[in-house]
Design a protein around this motif. Sequence first.
Motif, PDB file in Angstrom:
ATOM      1  N   ALA A  13       0.910  -1.074   0.086  1.00  0.00           N
ATOM      2  CA  ALA A  13       0.077   0.044  -0.006  1.00  0.00           C
ATOM      3  C   ALA A  13       0.827   1.317  -0.281  1.00  0.00           C
ATOM      4  N   GLN A  14       0.193   2.340  -0.236  1.00  0.00           N
ATOM      5  CA  GLN A  14       0.927   3.568   0.037  1.00  0.00           C
ATOM      6  C   GLN A  14       1.626   3.848   1.309  1.00  0.00           C
ATOM      7  N   PRO A  15       2.961   4.109   1.419  1.00  0.00           N
ATOM      8  CA  PRO A  15       3.681   3.895   2.578  1.00  0.00           C
ATOM      9  C   PRO A  15       3.805   5.248   3.188  1.00  0.00           C
ATOM     10  N   ILE A  16       3.859   5.391   4.524  1.00  0.00           N
ATOM     11  CA  ILE A  16       4.321   6.421   5.484  1.00  0.00           C
ATOM     12  C   ILE A  16       5.582   6.597   5.278  1.00  0.00           C
ATOM     13  N   ALA A  17       6.034   7.883   5.015  1.00  0.00           N
ATOM     14  CA  ALA A  17       7.749   8.215   5.178  1.00  0.00           C
ATOM     15  C   ALA A  17       8.111   8.134   6.576  1.00  0.00           C
ATOM     16  N   LEU A  18       9.168   7.525   6.785  1.00  0.00           N
ATOM     17  CA  LEU A  18       9.913   8.100   8.269  1.00  0.00           C
ATOM     18  C   LEU A  18      11.492   8.429   7.723  1.00  0.00           C
ATOM     19  N   GLY A  19      11.580   9.715   7.833  1.00  0.00           N
ATOM     20  CA  GLY A  19      12.795  10.306   7.468  1.00  0.00           C
ATOM     21  C   GLY A  19      13.588  11.126   8.416  1.00  0.00           C
ATOM     22  N   PHE A  20      14.811  10.783   8.529  1.00  0.00           N
ATOM     23  CA  PHE A  20      15.568  11.500   9.485  1.00  0.00           C
ATOM     24  C   PHE A  20      16.532  12.575   8.869  1.00  0.00           C
ATOM     25  N   SER A  21      16.410  13.676   9.123  1.00  0.00           N
ATOM     26  CA  SER A  21      17.382  14.610   8.645  1.00  0.00           C
ATOM     27  C   SER A  21      17.214  15.029   7.077  1.00  0.00           C
ATOM     28  N   ASN A  22      18.633  14.611   6.337  1.00  0.00           N
ATOM     29  CA  ASN A  22      18.342  14.512   4.985  1.00  0.00           C
ATOM     30  C   ASN A  22      17.259  13.818   4.299  1.00  0.00           C
ATOM     31  N   GLY A  23      16.919  12.759   4.813  1.00  0.00           N
ATOM     32  CA  GLY A  23      15.778  11.893   4.546  1.00  0.00           C
ATOM     33  C   GLY A  23      14.512  12.375   4.795  1.00  0.00           C
TER      34      GLY A  23
END
Length: 201
Positions: free
Chosen positions: A94-104
């Motif tokens: 399915a459509q994901p939830i992003a989990l990003g740190f700093s540049n991500g």
Amino acid sequence: MSDFIHHYEAGGTERPPLLLLHGTGGDEHDLVPLGRTLAPGAALLSPRGKVLENGMPRFFRRFGEGRFDVEDIKLRAAELAGFVEEARERYGIAQPIALGFSNGANIAAAMLLLAPEALAGAVLLRVMTPLVPDVLPDLAGKPVLMLSGSADPIVPADDAGRLASLLREASATVQHQVLPAGHGLTQADVNLSARWLAEAG
Ligand code: MLT
């Protein structure tokens, strides 16, 4: 999609997959343990940033600390959205939830602003405003958690607040908290993100 080195872990369908986006100098393995902790049982899709800065992977070019190459951000956000679409087909997720740190987190914010169809929502840890789009997207129904550090030497104090306003203006449901922390993550980041993801999923 072969042009993004990535790590994939299958998961159940009860909760949305997580798109894990590492910080500068990280790789596709960096956030996997955090993803497993924050969303047990979720599928994990974790690409490695393709831009190299002195050998360190990132998700877009910059001219210096906090000085972003906006044209490159636009190209890279579109490219990453294309990867997500292909990965969804390939892995049947399915459509994901992003989990990003700093540049991500910064590239995840750029995707929300430029390619919102790629994401169901996002957890943005130590995020900055990556760019201001010419036209705001419609982010109605997309939940976003932003966790900033009050003593973060990399993110200027009002920068994350500006992004929160921009996302709210685009109708996203934004929860923004400033923690007594620096640029590094703390146990509070883990606890708040896990609780938020349990509710969002
Ligand atoms: C960026 O370049 O995206 C931000 O300055 C965060 C980082 O240091 O990677």
